[in-house]
Write a protein that holds these residues in place. Structure first.
Motif, mmCIF file in Angstrom:
data_model
loop_
_atom_site.group_PDB
_atom_site.id
_atom_site.type_symbol
_atom_site.label_atom_id
_atom_site.label_comp_id
_atom_site.label_asym_id
_atom_site.label_seq_id
_atom_site.Cartn_x
_atom_site.Cartn_y
_atom_site.Cartn_z
ATOM 1 N N MET A 247 0.274 2.734 -7.207
ATOM 2 C CA MET A 247 0.764 3.574 -6.110
ATOM 3 C C MET A 247 2.186 3.159 -5.737
ATOM 4 S SD MET A 247 -0.665 3.940 -2.188
ATOM 5 C CE MET A 247 -2.271 4.549 -2.685
ATOM 6 N N ASN A 248 3.046 4.150 -5.573
ATOM 7 C CA ASN A 248 4.411 3.879 -5.128
ATOM 8 C C ASN A 248 4.367 3.246 -3.741
ATOM 9 O OD1 ASN A 248 7.076 4.356 -3.870
ATOM 10 N ND2 ASN A 248 7.494 5.430 -5.779
ATOM 11 N N ILE A 249 5.207 2.234 -3.543
ATOM 12 C CA ILE A 249 5.163 1.492 -2.279
ATOM 13 C C ILE A 249 5.539 2.374 -1.089
ATOM 14 C CG2 ILE A 249 7.536 0.616 -2.150
ATOM 15 C CD1 ILE A 249 6.201 -2.159 -1.614
ATOM 16 N N ARG A 250 6.268 3.475 -1.341
ATOM 17 C CA ARG A 250 6.608 4.393 -0.246
ATOM 18 C C ARG A 250 5.375 5.135 0.278
ATOM 19 N NH1 ARG A 250 10.930 5.285 -3.873
ATOM 20 N NH2 ARG A 250 12.937 4.533 -3.076
ATOM 21 N N GLU A 251 4.305 5.122 -0.518
ATOM 22 C CA GLU A 251 3.076 5.784 -0.101
ATOM 23 C C GLU A 251 2.180 4.844 0.714
ATOM 24 O OE1 GLU A 251 1.164 7.489 -3.519
ATOM 25 O OE2 GLU A 251 3.077 8.107 -4.393
ATOM 26 N N TRP A 252 2.539 3.583 0.805
ATOM 27 C CA TRP A 252 1.741 2.627 1.580
ATOM 28 C C TRP A 252 1.943 2.869 3.075
ATOM 29 C CZ3 TRP A 252 2.164 -3.021 -0.663
ATOM 30 C CH2 TRP A 252 1.798 -3.011 -2.021
ATOM 31 N N PRO A 253 0.954 2.523 3.881
ATOM 32 C CA PRO A 253 1.190 2.535 5.338
ATOM 33 C C PRO A 253 2.352 1.608 5.686
ATOM 34 C CG PRO A 253 -1.147 2.266 4.843
ATOM 35 C CD PRO A 253 -0.425 2.139 3.539
ATOM 36 N N LEU A 254 3.136 2.006 6.658
ATOM 37 C CA LEU A 254 4.333 1.232 7.001
ATOM 38 C C LEU A 254 4.022 -0.232 7.266
ATOM 39 C CD1 LEU A 254 6.465 3.546 9.316
ATOM 40 C CD2 LEU A 254 7.142 2.545 7.127
ATOM 41 N N LYS A 255 2.929 -0.505 7.966
ATOM 42 C CA LYS A 255 2.629 -1.881 8.356
ATOM 43 C C LYS A 255 2.262 -2.758 7.163
ATOM 44 C CE LYS A 255 -2.254 -1.050 9.456
ATOM 45 N NZ LYS A 255 -3.289 -1.132 10.499
ATOM 46 N N GLU A 256 1.988 -2.165 5.993
ATOM 47 C CA GLU A 256 1.622 -2.938 4.815
ATOM 48 C C GLU A 256 2.786 -3.150 3.857
ATOM 49 O OE1 GLU A 256 -1.802 -1.375 2.877
ATOM 50 O OE2 GLU A 256 -3.007 -1.304 4.712
ATOM 51 N N ARG A 257 3.885 -2.460 4.085
ATOM 52 C CA ARG A 257 5.048 -2.624 3.220
ATOM 53 C C ARG A 257 5.727 -3.958 3.538
ATOM 54 N NH1 ARG A 257 7.776 3.414 3.924
ATOM 55 N NH2 ARG A 257 5.810 4.580 3.598
ATOM 56 N N PRO A 258 6.071 -4.754 2.524
ATOM 57 C CA PRO A 258 6.582 -6.108 2.776
ATOM 58 C C PRO A 258 7.777 -6.159 3.724
ATOM 59 C CG PRO A 258 6.043 -5.848 0.470
ATOM 60 C CD PRO A 258 5.888 -4.492 1.079
ATOM 61 N N ARG A 259 8.754 -5.289 3.523
ATOM 62 C CA ARG A 259 9.953 -5.358 4.366
ATOM 63 C C ARG A 259 9.623 -5.039 5.812
ATOM 64 N NH1 ARG A 259 14.240 -1.746 1.985
ATOM 65 N NH2 ARG A 259 14.190 -3.360 0.374
ATOM 66 N N GLU A 260 8.812 -4.009 6.018
ATOM 67 C CA GLU A 260 8.447 -3.634 7.382
ATOM 68 C C GLU A 260 7.560 -4.708 8.028
ATOM 69 O OE1 GLU A 260 8.658 -1.602 4.854
ATOM 70 O OE2 GLU A 260 10.197 -0.213 5.579
ATOM 71 N N LYS A 261 6.668 -5.286 7.220
ATOM 72 C CA LYS A 261 5.816 -6.361 7.737
ATOM 73 C C LYS A 261 6.670 -7.540 8.185
ATOM 74 C CE LYS A 261 2.056 -7.461 5.425
ATOM 75 N NZ LYS A 261 1.123 -8.126 4.451
#
Length: 226
Positions: free
Chosen positions: A1-15
């Motif tokens: 899955m493309n990381i842009r499709e992840w929930p925001l809170k699970e994306r490394p940079r946003e986390k």
């Protein structure tokens, strides 16, 4: 899955931005640095694969340039960014120890010395120079190559101690093999340096050996007197 499709809170940079870098896994931290993945693999999967192939974070960051650049997704720019990160970390620690009002604990000193020496591919010998209250004045690598009584010159150690107006110092060197066990030459060298520095009233507090495991204190192990 493309990381842009992840929930925001699970994306490394946003986390990292929302919850702090300390909550990220090794792979997530590497993913933040790499920035993008490769065809068919998102950046987190790419980072996990790199860490698995190299055997861990330290092994990956310390791998030689040619080996890293053979990996998919690892070009010269990303390699340069990783090397810059390592050097920033070392300089941050170096500046921090010189601003410290006093050495908080032997553990803190060992952690600092390991960060400064463990990445070296050849054997190096250094000194942490201290004032009369055991506050750090400076850290220097004085000799490179095979460390024995013939290649470490007590006169140079004495000269640098005088230049820093040091009252005490901690000797250190690394073992690229990973073993922390001191050799007989290590012990004899330390005793020789203690005698020479004692003539100018500079105390040798310890000799720390850096390897893969926890750094070894020659004083704590009873190899030399404190």
């Amino acid at each position: 899955m493309n990381i842009r499709e992840w929930p925001l809170k699970e994306r490394p940079r946003e986390k990292l931005l929302q919850r702090g870098a300390g909550l990220l896994s090794d792979a997530e931290l590497v993913a933040v640095l790499l920035g993008s993945g490769v065809s068919g693999r998102n950046v987190v999967d790419l980072a996990r694969g790199l860490l698995a192939r190299f055997g861990g974070l330290r092994q990956f960051l310390e791998a030689d340039r040619e080996t890293v650049l053979r990996e998919p997704g690892m070009g010269p720019v990303k390699y340069a960014q990783l090397q810059a990160l390592l050097e920033i970390g070392r300089r941050y620690l170096d500046a921090g120890i010189e601003r410290s009002p006093a050495l908080e604990s032997p553990v803190a000193v060992r952690r600092y010395l390991k960060a400064m020496l463990r990445h070296e591919s050849s054997e190096v010998f250094g000194c942490l120079f201290l004032d009369s209250k055991h506050r750090p004045l400076a850290f220097e690598i004085l000799f490179r190559g095979t460390i024995d009584r013939a290649s470490v010159y007590p006169r140079e150690v004495v000269r640098r101690a005088l230049q820093h107006n040091a009252a005490a110092l901690i000797l250190c060197h690394n073992h690229p093999s990973g073993s922390c066990e001191p050799s007989q030459d290590d012990v004899q060298l330390t005793l020789s340096l203690k005698r020479g520095l004692g003539l100018i009233d500079v105390r040798v507090l310890d000799h720390i050996i850096i390897g893969d495991r926890e750094p070894l204190s020659m004083v704590e192990q009873g190899w030399i007197g404190g």
